[in-house]
Enzyme design. Structure first.
Site, PDB file in Angstrom:
ATOM      1  N   ASP A  13      43.437  39.051  39.605  1.00  0.00           N
ATOM      2  CA  ASP A  13      43.410  38.179  40.777  1.00  0.00           C
ATOM      3  C   ASP A  13      42.178  38.390  41.650  1.00  0.00           C
ATOM      4  OD1 ASP A  13      45.874  37.196  39.947  1.00  0.00           O
ATOM      5  OD2 ASP A  13      46.979  38.687  41.108  1.00  0.00           O
ATOM      6  N   GLY A  15      39.538  36.613  41.582  1.00  0.00           N
ATOM      7  CA  GLY A  15      38.909  35.324  41.910  1.00  0.00           C
ATOM      8  C   GLY A  15      38.079  34.809  40.731  1.00  0.00           C
ATOM      9  N   LYS A  16      38.483  35.199  39.513  1.00  0.00           N
ATOM     10  CA  LYS A  16      37.722  34.843  38.312  1.00  0.00           C
ATOM     11  C   LYS A  16      37.623  33.321  38.152  1.00  0.00           C
ATOM     12  CE  LYS A  16      40.728  37.336  36.046  1.00  0.00           C
ATOM     13  NZ  LYS A  16      41.428  38.049  37.127  1.00  0.00           N
ATOM     14  N   ASN A  38      50.298  34.708  31.669  1.00  0.00           N
ATOM     15  CA  ASN A  38      50.439  35.714  32.738  1.00  0.00           C
ATOM     16  C   ASN A  38      49.312  35.542  33.743  1.00  0.00           C
ATOM     17  OD1 ASN A  38      48.653  36.534  30.724  1.00  0.00           O
ATOM     18  ND2 ASN A  38      49.161  38.694  30.842  1.00  0.00           N
ATOM     19  N   ALA A  39      48.211  34.922  33.321  1.00  0.00           N
ATOM     20  CA  ALA A  39      47.087  34.655  34.218  1.00  0.00           C
ATOM     21  C   ALA A  39      47.413  33.488  35.134  1.00  0.00           C
ATOM     22  CB  ALA A  39      45.848  34.325  33.390  1.00  0.00           C
ATOM     23  N   GLY A  40      46.827  33.527  36.319  1.00  0.00           N
ATOM     24  CA  GLY A  40      46.893  32.397  37.248  1.00  0.00           C
ATOM     25  C   GLY A  40      45.543  32.341  37.915  1.00  0.00           C
ATOM     26  N   HIS A  41      44.704  31.394  37.511  1.00  0.00           N
ATOM     27  CA  HIS A  41      43.337  31.322  38.020  1.00  0.00           C
ATOM     28  C   HIS A  41      43.204  30.115  38.945  1.00  0.00           C
ATOM     29  CE1 HIS A  41      41.707  33.845  34.390  1.00  0.00           C
ATOM     30  NE2 HIS A  41      42.639  34.459  35.101  1.00  0.00           N
ATOM     31  N   GLN A 221      43.367  38.842  33.743  1.00  0.00           N
ATOM     32  CA  GLN A 221      43.797  40.156  34.253  1.00  0.00           C
ATOM     33  C   GLN A 221      42.557  40.940  34.730  1.00  0.00           C
ATOM     34  OE1 GLN A 221      45.394  39.213  30.891  1.00  0.00           O
ATOM     35  NE2 GLN A 221      46.553  38.089  32.390  1.00  0.00           N
TER      36      GLN A 221
HETATM   37  P1  GDP Z   1      41.985  35.070  39.426  1.00  0.00           P
HETATM   38  O1  GDP Z   1      43.276  35.298  38.747  1.00  0.00           O
HETATM   39  O2  GDP Z   1      41.029  36.200  39.265  1.00  0.00           O
HETATM   40  O3  GDP Z   1      41.336  33.745  39.074  1.00  0.00           O
HETATM   41  O4  GDP Z   1      42.324  35.015  40.989  1.00  0.00           O
HETATM   42  P2  GDP Z   1      43.581  34.246  41.672  1.00  0.00           P
HETATM   43  O5  GDP Z   1      43.321  32.778  41.652  1.00  0.00           O
HETATM   44  O6  GDP Z   1      44.856  34.719  41.114  1.00  0.00           O
HETATM   45  O7  GDP Z   1      43.512  34.851  43.130  1.00  0.00           O
HETATM   46  C1  GDP Z   1      42.426  34.683  43.953  1.00  0.00           C
HETATM   47  C2  GDP Z   1      42.877  33.956  45.226  1.00  0.00           C
HETATM   48  O8  GDP Z   1      41.884  34.077  46.218  1.00  0.00           O
HETATM   49  C3  GDP Z   1      43.051  32.455  45.029  1.00  0.00           C
HETATM   50  O9  GDP Z   1      44.066  32.010  45.883  1.00  0.00           O
HETATM   51  C4  GDP Z   1      41.699  31.894  45.453  1.00  0.00           C
HETATM   52  O10 GDP Z   1      41.785  30.545  45.907  1.00  0.00           O
HETATM   53  C5  GDP Z   1      41.335  32.815  46.568  1.00  0.00           C
HETATM   54  N1  GDP Z   1      39.902  33.074  46.746  1.00  0.00           N
HETATM   55  C6  GDP Z   1      38.920  33.173  45.816  1.00  0.00           C
HETATM   56  N2  GDP Z   1      37.769  33.548  46.390  1.00  0.00           N
HETATM   57  C7  GDP Z   1      38.013  33.684  47.702  1.00  0.00           C
HETATM   58  C8  GDP Z   1      37.223  34.079  48.825  1.00  0.00           C
HETATM   59  O11 GDP Z   1      36.053  34.417  48.723  1.00  0.00           O
HETATM   60  N3  GDP Z   1      37.865  34.135  50.031  1.00  0.00           N
HETATM   61  C9  GDP Z   1      39.173  33.811  50.203  1.00  0.00           C
HETATM   62  N4  GDP Z   1      39.696  33.889  51.412  1.00  0.00           N
HETATM   63  N5  GDP Z   1      39.934  33.438  49.171  1.00  0.00           N
HETATM   64  C10 GDP Z   1      39.373  33.383  47.941  1.00  0.00           C
HETATM   65  P1  IMO Z   2      44.971  37.083  36.415  1.00  0.00           P
HETATM   66  O1  IMO Z   2      44.265  36.615  35.157  1.00  0.00           O
HETATM   67  C1  IMO Z   2      47.388  40.209  38.271  1.00  0.00           C
HETATM   68  C2  IMO Z   2      50.254  42.318  35.697  1.00  0.00           C
HETATM   69  C3  IMO Z   2      51.720  42.096  35.958  1.00  0.00           C
HETATM   70  C4  IMO Z   2      52.270  43.438  35.507  1.00  0.00           C
HETATM   71  C5  IMO Z   2      51.400  43.790  34.315  1.00  0.00           C
HETATM   72  C6  IMO Z   2      52.002  43.424  32.965  1.00  0.00           C
HETATM   73  O2  IMO Z   2      45.506  35.988  37.240  1.00  0.00           O
HETATM   74  O3  IMO Z   2      44.123  38.052  37.146  1.00  0.00           O
HETATM   75  P2  IMO Z   2      52.399  41.136  31.693  1.00  0.00           P
HETATM   76  O4  IMO Z   2      53.160  39.906  32.083  1.00  0.00           O
HETATM   77  O5  IMO Z   2      50.944  40.882  31.406  1.00  0.00           O
HETATM   78  O6  IMO Z   2      53.045  41.909  30.585  1.00  0.00           O
HETATM   79  O7  IMO Z   2      52.474  42.095  32.985  1.00  0.00           O
HETATM   80  O8  IMO Z   2      50.192  43.068  34.493  1.00  0.00           O
HETATM   81  N1  IMO Z   2      49.464  41.080  35.491  1.00  0.00           N
HETATM   82  C7  IMO Z   2      48.615  40.552  36.382  1.00  0.00           C
HETATM   83  N2  IMO Z   2      48.326  40.944  37.643  1.00  0.00           N
HETATM   84  N3  IMO Z   2      46.737  39.160  37.724  1.00  0.00           N
HETATM   85  C8  IMO Z   2      47.002  38.788  36.463  1.00  0.00           C
HETATM   86  O9  IMO Z   2      46.284  37.839  35.825  1.00  0.00           O
HETATM   87  C9  IMO Z   2      48.004  39.470  35.743  1.00  0.00           C
HETATM   88  N4  IMO Z   2      48.522  39.347  34.501  1.00  0.00           N
HETATM   89  C10 IMO Z   2      49.404  40.347  34.360  1.00  0.00           C
HETATM   90  O10 IMO Z   2      51.978  41.852  37.312  1.00  0.00           O
HETATM   91  O11 IMO Z   2      52.035  44.404  36.504  1.00  0.00           O
HETATM   92 MG    MG Z   3      45.334  35.387  39.174  1.00  0.00          MG
END
Ligand code: GDP
Ligand code: IMO
Ligand code: MG
Length: 422
Positions: A13, A15-16, A38-41, A221
């Protein structure tokens, strides 16, 4: 031509998704190489927000090829939901998305096994996303998996055999699996996926490179969730590190070019497991509130803490990071002071090495305190606008991490991204 890799250096998480979208116009193709739903981008632009799970974050720019590589595990039902919703928003997904024949399929029974395994672990549970990731990779490694390419060859027998093995395991764990409805949806989703280009993605990527085309790989991840180098056993089941791009796409190590390592200006973790710099106080809560630190997939609260430079140095080493990208610095815009963990104290001894086991409570972080910059930077357009205290913070991090920070993100929107002159 080389292939660049962008990956998370913390516990996911970072911010990929946002940065892959920003960098995509410079590439001809974008590829996911491991993980699954499991990812949420998250991506934000023009007032809209999208959360991608299995589909690469390069689909919103100008028609780049997007590839789901062999190292990914795919849930057909979740894929269909994600794809249909993107198609509704006008993305011509079938034209730009290619899926490897070798991706492993997450079956309905894999999700049941994920839940049953967690239940059996009781208090020691991992806190998985519940998407069936562990059981699917387990089947892959034990050579019992079902691959997307199998849908064209005697699929029913292969599916039934795998499912029946899972049912027997579930029963032996005291479960009474019921999944008729989900199975029907899953089988329909298999038919839906057949409408996509299902390819030998290793040939596709290598021929793109031979033609002089550029490819960006999108990690899922983060390094501290890597199955080999993360905080085992509280990790995911794939290699999230740079080497995972080679095995997850079929590209040779000498084809890797830039390695972008992405991190937050602080640190978060979702699920169980050790987290040395975790904050349980008001500051931790403040970071969570200001950073909206709630899971993109599960909505779970993310645990928050100060930046951990011991862990970051380790991640940089494991991945061969050539450029750093710092995210979410805006979350700290109003802090009087900022802390950075520069070493761990373990049994009274200081170390800068990431230990074999980072058991909770056994590590005492050694902090350096830096002055906050107390400036709203969310509307800044260039690094020349940075206040001195922020420039000093960057200089401090670059010295500690011995790697240049080339991009700084100051908000969730595509536009809130500042590139620094190297
Ligand atoms: P990812 O899994 O690495 O793609 O990251 P996520 O999307 O799960 O989590 C990143 C969160 O931070 C998302 O809600 C983005 O919209 C937000 N985000 C990304 N870059 C920034 C930043 O520079 N500042 C703030 N405040 N939020 C950001
Ligand atoms: P992105 O790509 C944050 C964590 C889960 C748990 C562990 C194992 O959005 O960064 P799993 O379902 O993979 O067997 O869970 O890994 N986890 C993540 N935490 N960002 C993610 O993906 C994750 N994908 C898995 O919370 O601790
Ligand atoms: Mg994520």
């Amino acid at each position: 031509m080389k292939i660049d890799v962008l990956l998370g250096l913390q516990w996911g998480d970072e911010g990929k998704g946002k940065v892959v979208d920003v960098l995509t116009p410079r590439y001809d193709a974008v590829a996911r190489f491991q993980g699954g739903p499991n990812a949420g981008h998250t991506l934000e632009f023009e007032g809209k927000k999208y959360v991608l799970r299995s589909i690469p974050s390069g689909i919103f720019q100008h028609g780049q090829v997007n590839i789901i590589g062999n190292g990914v595990v795919l849930d057909p039902v979740l894929f269909q939901e994600e794809a249909e919703s993107l198609e509704k928003s006008g993305i011509a997904l079938k034209e730009i998305l290619k899926i490897s024949k070798k991706v492993h399929l997450i079956m309905p029974t894999h999700r049941l096994l994920d839940a049953a395994n967690e239940k059996a672990k009781g208090g020691a549970k991992i806190g998985t996303t519940g998407k069936g990731i562990g059981p699917t990779y387990t089947d892959k490694i034990s050579r019992n998996g079902l691959r997307l390419g199998d849908v064209f060859h005697d699929f029913e027998t292969k599916y039934t055999n795998a499912r029946d093995k899972h049912i027997a395991t579930l029963k032996s764990m005291g479960e009474n699996p019921e999944f008729d409805e989900l199975e029907q949806r899953w089988l329909k989703a298999i038919e839906y996926i057949k409408g996509y280009d299902i390819v030998d993605s290793e040939y596709l990527i290598n021929s793109l490179l031979r033609e002089g085309k550029s490819v960006l790989c999108e990690g899922a991840q983060g390094t501290l969730l890597d199955v080999d180098f993360g905080s085992y056993p509280f990790v995911t089941s794939s290699n999230t590190i740079c080497a995972g791009a080679c095995s997850g796409l079929g590209v040779a190590p000498n084809k890797i070019g830039e390695v972008f390592g992405i991190f937050k200006a602080y640190c978060t973790r979702v699920g169980s497991g050790p987290f040395p710099t975790e904050l349980f106080d008001e500051t931790g809560k403040r970071i969570r509130d200001l950073g909206h630190e709630y899971g993109a997939v599960t909505g779970r609260e993310r645990r928050c803490g100060w930046i951990d430079l011991v862990a970051l140095r380790y991640s940089i080493m494991i991945n061969g990071v050539t450029q750093l990208i710092m995210m979410k610095s805006d979350v700290l815009d109003d802090f009087d002071e900022i802390k950075a963990c520069v070493a761990y104290k373990i049994n009274g001894e200081e170390t800068t090495q990431f230990p074999f086991s980072i058991e909770e409570n056994a590590i005492e972080p050694v902090y350096v305190t830096l002055p906050g910059w107390k400036t709203d930077m969310t509307h800044f357009k260039s690094e020349s606008e940075f206040p001195q205290a922020f420039s000093d913070y960057i200089k401090f991090l670059e010295k500690e991490l011995e790697t240049p920070i080339t991009i700084i993100s100051i908000g969730p929107d595509r536009e809130q991204t500042i590139e620094r002159n190297k």
